[in-house]
Design an enzyme around this catalytic site. Sequence first.
Site, PDB file in Angstrom:
ATOM      1  N   ARG A 127       0.858  -1.180   0.000  1.00 28.67           N
ATOM      2  CA  ARG A 127       0.000   0.000   0.000  1.00 28.67           C
ATOM      3  C   ARG A 127       0.891   1.225   0.000  1.00 28.67           C
ATOM      4  O   ARG A 127       1.906   1.270   0.727  1.00 28.67           O
ATOM      5  CB  ARG A 127      -0.901   0.035   1.239  1.00 28.67           C
ATOM      6  CG  ARG A 127      -2.127  -0.864   1.158  1.00 28.67           C
ATOM      7  CD  ARG A 127      -3.128  -0.385   0.101  1.00 28.67           C
ATOM      8  NE  ARG A 127      -4.326  -1.194   0.014  1.00 28.67           N
ATOM      9  CZ  ARG A 127      -4.486  -2.245  -0.807  1.00 28.67           C
ATOM     10  NH1 ARG A 127      -3.517  -2.614  -1.619  1.00 28.67           N
ATOM     11  NH2 ARG A 127      -5.626  -2.900  -0.824  1.00 28.67           N
ATOM     12  N   GLU A 173      -3.471   7.657  -4.610  1.00 33.20           N
ATOM     13  CA  GLU A 173      -3.786   7.160  -5.959  1.00 33.20           C
ATOM     14  C   GLU A 173      -5.051   7.849  -6.486  1.00 33.20           C
ATOM     15  O   GLU A 173      -5.989   8.042  -5.722  1.00 33.20           O
ATOM     16  CB  GLU A 173      -4.001   5.644  -5.888  1.00 33.20           C
ATOM     17  CG  GLU A 173      -2.717   4.935  -5.523  1.00 33.20           C
ATOM     18  CD  GLU A 173      -2.889   3.424  -5.362  1.00 33.20           C
ATOM     19  OE1 GLU A 173      -3.974   2.896  -5.639  1.00 33.20           O
ATOM     20  OE2 GLU A 173      -1.919   2.791  -4.938  1.00 33.20           O
ATOM     21  N   HIS A 208      -0.950   0.451  -9.747  1.00 27.89           N
ATOM     22  CA  HIS A 208      -1.622  -0.499  -8.835  1.00 27.89           C
ATOM     23  C   HIS A 208      -2.183  -1.709  -9.608  1.00 27.89           C
ATOM     24  O   HIS A 208      -3.396  -1.956  -9.615  1.00 27.89           O
ATOM     25  CB  HIS A 208      -2.738   0.210  -8.044  1.00 27.89           C
ATOM     26  CG  HIS A 208      -3.099  -0.505  -6.777  1.00 27.89           C
ATOM     27  ND1 HIS A 208      -3.518   0.138  -5.637  1.00 27.89           N
ATOM     28  CD2 HIS A 208      -3.114  -1.827  -6.459  1.00 27.89           C
ATOM     29  CE1 HIS A 208      -3.782  -0.751  -4.681  1.00 27.89           C
ATOM     30  NE2 HIS A 208      -3.543  -1.948  -5.161  1.00 27.89           N
TER      31      HIS A 208
END
Length: 329
Positions: free
Chosen positions: A242, A271, A289
Amino acid sequence: MTARMKPPVLVTKKLYPKALELLQATADVEYHDSRAGLSADRLLTKAKGKVGIVCQLTDKFSAEVLAELPDLKVLSNVAVGYDNIDAAAAAERGVLVTNTPGALTETTADLAFALLMAAARRLTEAERFLRDGKWGEWYIDLLCGYDIYGATLGLLGMGRIGQAVARRAQGFGMKVLYHNRTRLDPAVEDALDAKYVSFEELLSESDFVSVHTPLTPDTRHLIAAAELSRMKPTAILVNTARGPVVDEAALAAALDKRTIAAAGIDVFEREPEVHPGLLAVENVVLAPHVGSATIATRTRMCTMAVENCLAGLRGERPPNLVNPQAWKG
Ligand code: DGY
Protein backbone atom coordinates in the site's frame (compact mmCIF):
# COMPACT_ATOMS: atom_id res chain seq x y z
CA MET A 1 -38.55 -8.94 3.79
CA THR A 2 -40.79 -11.91 2.84
CA ALA A 3 -39.29 -15.36 2.28
CA ARG A 4 -39.42 -14.88 -1.51
CA MET A 5 -37.77 -11.45 -1.60
CA LYS A 6 -34.18 -11.35 -2.69
CA PRO A 7 -31.84 -9.40 -0.39
CA PRO A 8 -30.90 -5.96 -1.76
CA VAL A 9 -27.20 -5.76 -2.60
CA LEU A 10 -25.11 -2.96 -4.11
CA VAL A 11 -22.18 -3.63 -6.41
CA THR A 12 -20.25 -0.37 -6.45
CA LYS A 13 -18.14 -0.87 -9.58
CA LYS A 14 -17.61 -3.12 -12.59
CA LEU A 15 -17.21 -6.81 -11.73
CA TYR A 16 -16.27 -9.77 -13.90
CA PRO A 17 -19.55 -11.19 -15.31
CA LYS A 18 -19.30 -14.68 -13.80
CA ALA A 19 -19.28 -13.22 -10.29
CA LEU A 20 -22.07 -10.79 -11.06
CA GLU A 21 -24.28 -13.59 -12.41
CA LEU A 22 -23.65 -15.64 -9.28
CA LEU A 23 -24.79 -12.72 -7.14
CA GLN A 24 -27.79 -11.89 -9.31
CA ALA A 25 -29.07 -15.46 -8.98
CA THR A 26 -29.68 -14.90 -5.27
CA ALA A 27 -29.76 -11.16 -4.62
CA ASP A 28 -31.61 -8.14 -5.89
CA VAL A 29 -28.55 -6.37 -7.27
CA GLU A 30 -28.13 -2.68 -7.93
CA TYR A 31 -25.13 -2.73 -10.23
CA HIS A 32 -23.05 0.37 -10.85
CA ASP A 33 -21.77 -0.95 -14.16
CA SER A 34 -18.80 1.36 -14.48
CA ARG A 35 -15.03 1.34 -14.12
CA ALA A 36 -15.33 4.74 -12.46
CA GLY A 37 -16.22 4.67 -8.80
CA LEU A 38 -19.18 6.45 -7.22
CA SER A 39 -18.62 9.78 -5.49
CA ALA A 40 -18.90 9.61 -1.69
CA ASP A 41 -22.41 11.11 -1.83
CA ARG A 42 -23.69 8.76 -4.51
CA LEU A 43 -22.12 5.78 -2.79
CA LEU A 44 -23.96 6.64 0.41
CA THR A 45 -27.27 7.20 -1.39
CA LYS A 46 -27.03 3.88 -3.21
CA ALA A 47 -25.78 2.02 -0.14
CA LYS A 48 -28.74 3.04 2.02
CA GLY A 49 -31.20 0.19 2.48
CA LYS A 50 -28.77 -2.47 1.19
CA VAL A 51 -28.01 -5.51 3.31
CA GLY A 52 -24.94 -6.44 1.28
CA ILE A 53 -22.35 -4.39 -0.57
CA VAL A 54 -19.63 -5.70 -2.87
CA CYS A 55 -17.11 -2.88 -2.94
CA GLN A 56 -13.59 -2.13 -4.15
CA LEU A 57 -10.54 -0.48 -2.69
CA THR A 58 -11.48 2.95 -4.03
CA ASP A 59 -14.75 2.95 -2.00
CA LYS A 60 -14.31 4.43 1.47
CA PHE A 61 -16.40 3.11 4.35
CA SER A 62 -15.49 5.18 7.41
CA ALA A 63 -17.21 4.92 10.80
CA GLU A 64 -19.32 7.96 9.78
CA VAL A 65 -20.47 6.32 6.55
CA LEU A 66 -21.22 3.03 8.31
CA ALA A 67 -23.33 4.89 10.89
CA GLU A 68 -25.63 5.91 8.03
CA LEU A 69 -26.17 2.30 6.94
CA PRO A 70 -28.21 0.57 9.66
CA ASP A 71 -29.49 -2.16 7.29
CA LEU A 72 -26.04 -3.31 6.22
CA LYS A 73 -24.99 -6.86 7.17
CA VAL A 74 -22.07 -7.70 4.86
CA LEU A 75 -19.41 -5.50 3.29
CA SER A 76 -17.40 -7.56 0.87
CA ASN A 77 -14.21 -6.01 -0.47
CA VAL A 78 -12.80 -7.23 -3.79
CA ALA A 79 -9.23 -7.01 -2.48
CA VAL A 80 -7.03 -8.57 0.14
CA GLY A 81 -6.25 -5.15 1.64
CA TYR A 82 -9.18 -3.50 3.41
CA ASP A 83 -7.75 -0.22 4.69
CA ASN A 84 -10.60 1.52 2.81
CA ILE A 85 -13.00 0.13 5.43
CA ASP A 86 -13.13 0.86 9.15
CA ALA A 87 -13.51 -2.82 10.03
CA ALA A 88 -13.58 -2.18 13.78
CA ALA A 89 -16.40 0.37 13.44
CA ALA A 90 -18.21 -2.12 11.20
CA ALA A 91 -17.85 -4.81 13.85
CA GLU A 92 -19.41 -2.54 16.47
CA ARG A 93 -22.44 -2.31 14.20
CA GLY A 94 -22.46 -6.06 13.53
CA VAL A 95 -21.40 -5.59 9.89
CA LEU A 96 -19.30 -8.47 8.57
CA VAL A 97 -16.32 -7.28 6.52
CA THR A 98 -14.61 -9.71 4.13
CA ASN A 99 -11.62 -9.70 1.79
CA THR A 100 -10.06 -11.97 -0.85
CA PRO A 101 -6.85 -13.47 0.57
CA GLY A 102 -5.04 -16.17 -1.35
CA ALA A 103 -6.67 -15.34 -4.69
CA LEU A 104 -3.96 -12.88 -5.64
CA THR A 105 -0.90 -14.11 -3.75
CA GLU A 106 1.11 -15.55 -6.65
CA THR A 107 0.05 -12.86 -9.12
CA THR A 108 1.12 -10.05 -6.80
CA ALA A 109 4.37 -11.84 -5.99
CA ASP A 110 5.01 -12.08 -9.75
CA LEU A 111 4.60 -8.32 -10.08
CA ALA A 112 6.83 -7.62 -7.08
CA PHE A 113 9.51 -9.73 -8.73
CA ALA A 114 8.92 -8.08 -12.10
CA LEU A 115 9.39 -4.62 -10.52
CA LEU A 116 12.46 -5.81 -8.67
CA MET A 117 14.00 -7.09 -11.90
CA ALA A 118 12.92 -4.11 -13.99
CA ALA A 119 14.34 -1.64 -11.47
CA ALA A 120 17.60 -3.58 -11.07
CA ARG A 121 18.15 -3.91 -14.81
CA ARG A 122 16.80 -0.43 -15.64
CA LEU A 123 14.33 -1.94 -18.07
CA THR A 124 11.82 0.89 -18.47
CA GLU A 125 14.65 3.43 -18.64
CA ALA A 126 16.28 1.28 -21.33
CA GLU A 127 13.08 1.14 -23.34
CA ARG A 128 12.60 4.92 -23.13
CA PHE A 129 16.22 5.37 -24.23
CA LEU A 130 15.69 3.12 -27.25
CA ARG A 131 12.31 4.54 -28.27
CA ASP A 132 13.65 8.09 -27.94
CA GLY A 133 16.26 7.23 -30.58
CA LYS A 134 19.14 7.68 -28.15
CA TRP A 135 20.77 4.33 -28.90
CA GLY A 136 23.79 5.31 -30.97
CA GLU A 137 26.42 2.75 -30.19
CA TRP A 138 27.05 -0.01 -27.66
CA TYR A 139 29.47 1.01 -24.91
CA ILE A 140 30.80 -0.60 -21.78
CA ASP A 141 28.65 1.12 -19.18
CA LEU A 142 25.49 1.51 -21.25
CA LEU A 143 22.53 1.21 -18.84
CA CYS A 144 24.37 -0.95 -16.35
CA GLY A 145 22.32 -1.96 -13.35
CA TYR A 146 22.58 -4.42 -10.48
CA ASP A 147 22.72 -8.21 -10.25
CA ILE A 148 19.72 -10.05 -8.89
CA TYR A 149 21.26 -13.50 -8.78
CA GLY A 150 23.05 -13.98 -5.48
CA ALA A 151 21.87 -10.65 -3.99
CA THR A 152 20.22 -10.21 -0.59
CA LEU A 153 16.47 -9.69 -0.54
CA GLY A 154 14.83 -8.18 2.55
CA LEU A 155 11.12 -8.87 2.88
CA LEU A 156 9.27 -6.45 5.11
CA GLY A 157 6.15 -8.40 6.01
CA MET A 158 6.13 -12.16 5.61
CA GLY A 159 2.50 -13.09 5.06
CA ARG A 160 1.27 -14.98 2.02
CA ILE A 161 2.68 -12.57 -0.57
CA GLY A 162 6.02 -12.08 1.19
CA GLN A 163 6.44 -15.85 1.33
CA ALA A 164 5.53 -16.21 -2.35
CA VAL A 165 8.25 -13.64 -3.19
CA ALA A 166 10.72 -15.60 -1.04
CA ARG A 167 9.99 -18.74 -3.10
CA ARG A 168 10.74 -16.85 -6.30
CA ALA A 169 13.98 -15.54 -4.77
CA GLN A 170 15.17 -19.12 -4.20
CA GLY A 171 15.28 -19.63 -7.96
CA PHE A 172 17.58 -16.63 -8.24
CA GLY A 173 19.98 -17.87 -5.59
CA MET A 174 19.14 -14.90 -3.38
CA LYS A 175 19.80 -14.72 0.32
CA VAL A 176 16.44 -13.96 1.95
CA LEU A 177 16.04 -11.89 5.13
CA TYR A 178 12.68 -10.99 6.56
CA HIS A 179 11.10 -8.90 9.27
CA ASN A 180 7.55 -9.44 10.43
CA ARG A 181 5.38 -8.68 13.46
CA THR A 182 5.56 -12.34 14.38
CA ARG A 183 8.36 -14.69 13.55
CA LEU A 184 7.53 -17.65 11.29
CA ASP A 185 7.62 -21.20 12.47
CA PRO A 186 11.23 -22.51 12.13
CA ALA A 187 10.03 -25.21 9.69
CA VAL A 188 8.56 -22.52 7.41
CA GLU A 189 11.75 -20.43 7.72
CA ASP A 190 13.75 -23.50 6.70
CA ALA A 191 11.50 -24.29 3.75
CA LEU A 192 11.82 -20.70 2.50
CA ASP A 193 15.49 -20.51 3.45
CA ALA A 194 14.64 -17.16 5.06
CA LYS A 195 16.34 -15.59 8.06
CA TYR A 196 14.45 -13.46 10.59
CA VAL A 197 16.27 -10.16 11.33
CA SER A 198 15.46 -6.87 13.03
CA PHE A 199 13.95 -4.08 10.93
CA GLU A 200 17.23 -2.14 11.17
CA GLU A 201 19.29 -5.11 10.00
CA LEU A 202 16.92 -5.75 7.13
CA LEU A 203 17.34 -2.15 5.96
CA SER A 204 21.11 -2.06 6.23
CA GLU A 205 21.89 -5.55 4.88
CA SER A 206 19.50 -5.89 1.93
CA ASP A 207 20.26 -5.19 -1.71
CA PHE A 208 16.51 -5.25 -2.36
CA VAL A 209 13.83 -4.33 0.17
CA SER A 210 10.33 -5.44 -0.81
CA VAL A 211 7.33 -4.23 1.20
CA HIS A 212 4.51 -6.69 1.98
CA THR A 213 2.79 -5.27 5.05
CA PRO A 214 -0.86 -4.26 5.25
CA LEU A 215 -1.58 -0.56 5.79
CA THR A 216 -2.42 0.07 9.44
CA PRO A 217 -1.74 3.04 11.74
CA ASP A 218 1.49 1.21 12.72
CA THR A 219 2.76 0.76 9.17
CA ARG A 220 1.97 4.24 7.79
CA HIS A 221 5.30 5.74 6.68
CA LEU A 222 7.14 2.70 8.00
CA ILE A 223 9.71 3.58 5.33
CA ALA A 224 10.46 7.29 5.60
CA ALA A 225 13.62 9.40 5.35
CA ALA A 226 15.36 7.80 8.35
CA GLU A 227 14.74 4.25 7.08
CA LEU A 228 15.79 5.13 3.53
CA SER A 229 19.02 6.60 4.90
CA ARG A 230 19.82 3.24 6.55
CA MET A 231 19.63 1.43 3.20
CA LYS A 232 22.68 0.81 1.02
CA PRO A 233 23.34 3.40 -1.70
CA THR A 234 23.05 0.48 -4.13
CA ALA A 235 19.76 -0.75 -2.67
CA ILE A 236 16.45 -1.00 -4.50
CA LEU A 237 13.04 -0.57 -2.85
CA VAL A 238 9.94 -2.37 -4.15
CA ASN A 239 6.42 -1.59 -2.95
CA THR A 240 3.40 -3.60 -4.09
CA ALA A 241 1.58 -3.38 -0.73
CA ARG A 242 0.00 0.00 0.00
CA GLY A 243 1.35 3.43 -0.96
CA PRO A 244 1.21 5.12 2.47
CA VAL A 245 3.58 2.50 3.94
CA VAL A 246 6.32 4.48 2.15
CA ASP A 247 6.75 8.24 2.53
CA GLU A 248 6.68 9.13 -1.16
CA ALA A 249 8.28 12.58 -0.78
CA ALA A 250 11.18 11.02 1.13
CA LEU A 251 11.51 8.27 -1.48
CA ALA A 252 11.54 10.78 -4.34
CA ALA A 253 14.29 12.74 -2.54
CA ALA A 254 16.34 9.57 -1.90
CA LEU A 255 16.09 8.54 -5.55
CA ASP A 256 16.97 12.01 -6.74
CA LYS A 257 20.00 12.25 -4.46
CA ARG A 258 20.83 8.59 -5.23
CA THR A 259 21.06 7.71 -1.55
CA ILE A 260 19.35 4.55 -2.77
CA ALA A 261 19.83 3.26 -6.30
CA ALA A 262 16.32 2.68 -7.58
CA ALA A 263 12.76 1.65 -6.82
CA GLY A 264 9.86 -0.30 -8.31
CA ILE A 265 6.52 1.11 -7.15
CA ASP A 266 2.99 -0.15 -7.84
CA VAL A 267 1.08 1.65 -5.09
CA PHE A 268 0.95 5.31 -4.12
CA GLU A 269 -0.03 7.51 -1.21
CA ARG A 270 -2.83 9.36 -3.02
CA GLU A 271 -3.79 7.16 -5.96
CA PRO A 272 -4.14 7.96 -8.81
CA GLU A 273 -1.84 10.90 -7.99
CA VAL A 274 1.87 10.18 -8.19
CA HIS A 275 4.33 12.39 -6.35
CA PRO A 276 5.88 14.73 -8.99
CA GLY A 277 9.32 13.90 -7.58
CA LEU A 278 8.83 10.27 -8.60
CA LEU A 279 7.72 11.22 -12.09
CA ALA A 280 10.81 13.42 -12.43
CA VAL A 281 13.46 10.76 -11.80
CA GLU A 282 14.67 8.02 -14.15
CA ASN A 283 15.58 5.47 -11.49
CA VAL A 284 12.09 4.32 -10.60
CA VAL A 285 9.80 1.88 -12.38
CA LEU A 286 6.18 2.93 -11.88
CA ALA A 287 2.96 0.94 -12.31
CA PRO A 288 -0.67 1.94 -11.65
CA HIS A 289 -1.62 -0.50 -8.83
CA VAL A 290 -1.69 -3.58 -11.06
CA GLY A 291 -0.23 -6.16 -8.64
CA SER A 292 -3.18 -8.53 -8.99
CA ALA A 293 -4.08 -7.54 -12.54
CA THR A 294 -4.42 -10.74 -14.50
CA ILE A 295 -7.76 -11.81 -15.91
CA ALA A 296 -7.72 -15.11 -14.01
CA THR A 297 -6.85 -13.52 -10.68
CA ARG A 298 -9.26 -10.62 -10.94
CA THR A 299 -12.02 -13.08 -11.93
CA ARG A 300 -11.19 -15.19 -8.87
CA MET A 301 -11.20 -12.13 -6.61
CA CYS A 302 -14.65 -11.06 -7.85
CA THR A 303 -16.08 -14.56 -7.36
CA MET A 304 -14.57 -14.87 -3.93
CA ALA A 305 -16.00 -11.51 -2.86
CA VAL A 306 -19.46 -12.54 -4.08
CA GLU A 307 -19.21 -15.89 -2.28
CA ASN A 308 -18.25 -14.07 0.93
CA CYS A 309 -21.21 -11.74 0.54
CA LEU A 310 -23.67 -14.55 -0.17
CA ALA A 311 -22.46 -16.60 2.80
CA GLY A 312 -23.02 -13.63 5.11
CA LEU A 313 -26.48 -13.01 3.67
CA ARG A 314 -27.40 -16.68 4.26
CA GLY A 315 -26.48 -16.17 7.91
CA GLU A 316 -23.29 -18.21 7.60
CA ARG A 317 -19.87 -17.07 8.71
CA PRO A 318 -18.18 -15.83 5.50
CA PRO A 319 -15.00 -17.75 4.68
CA ASN A 320 -12.87 -14.60 4.64
CA LEU A 321 -14.17 -12.58 7.54
CA VAL A 322 -11.66 -9.92 8.65
CA ASN A 323 -13.56 -8.60 11.68
CA PRO A 324 -14.53 -11.74 13.61
CA GLN A 325 -15.77 -9.58 16.51
CA ALA A 326 -18.76 -8.84 14.28
CA TRP A 327 -19.75 -12.51 14.08
CA LYS A 328 -22.56 -13.33 16.46
CA GLY A 329 -23.32 -16.77 14.97
C1 DGY B 1 -5.49 -5.89 -2.94
O1 DGY B 1 -6.14 -6.91 -3.19
O2 DGY B 1 -5.41 -5.42 -1.81
C2 DGY B 1 -4.75 -5.26 -4.07
O3 DGY B 1 -4.16 -4.08 -3.75
C3 DGY B 1 -5.65 -5.07 -5.29
O4 DGY B 1 -5.70 -6.29 -5.86
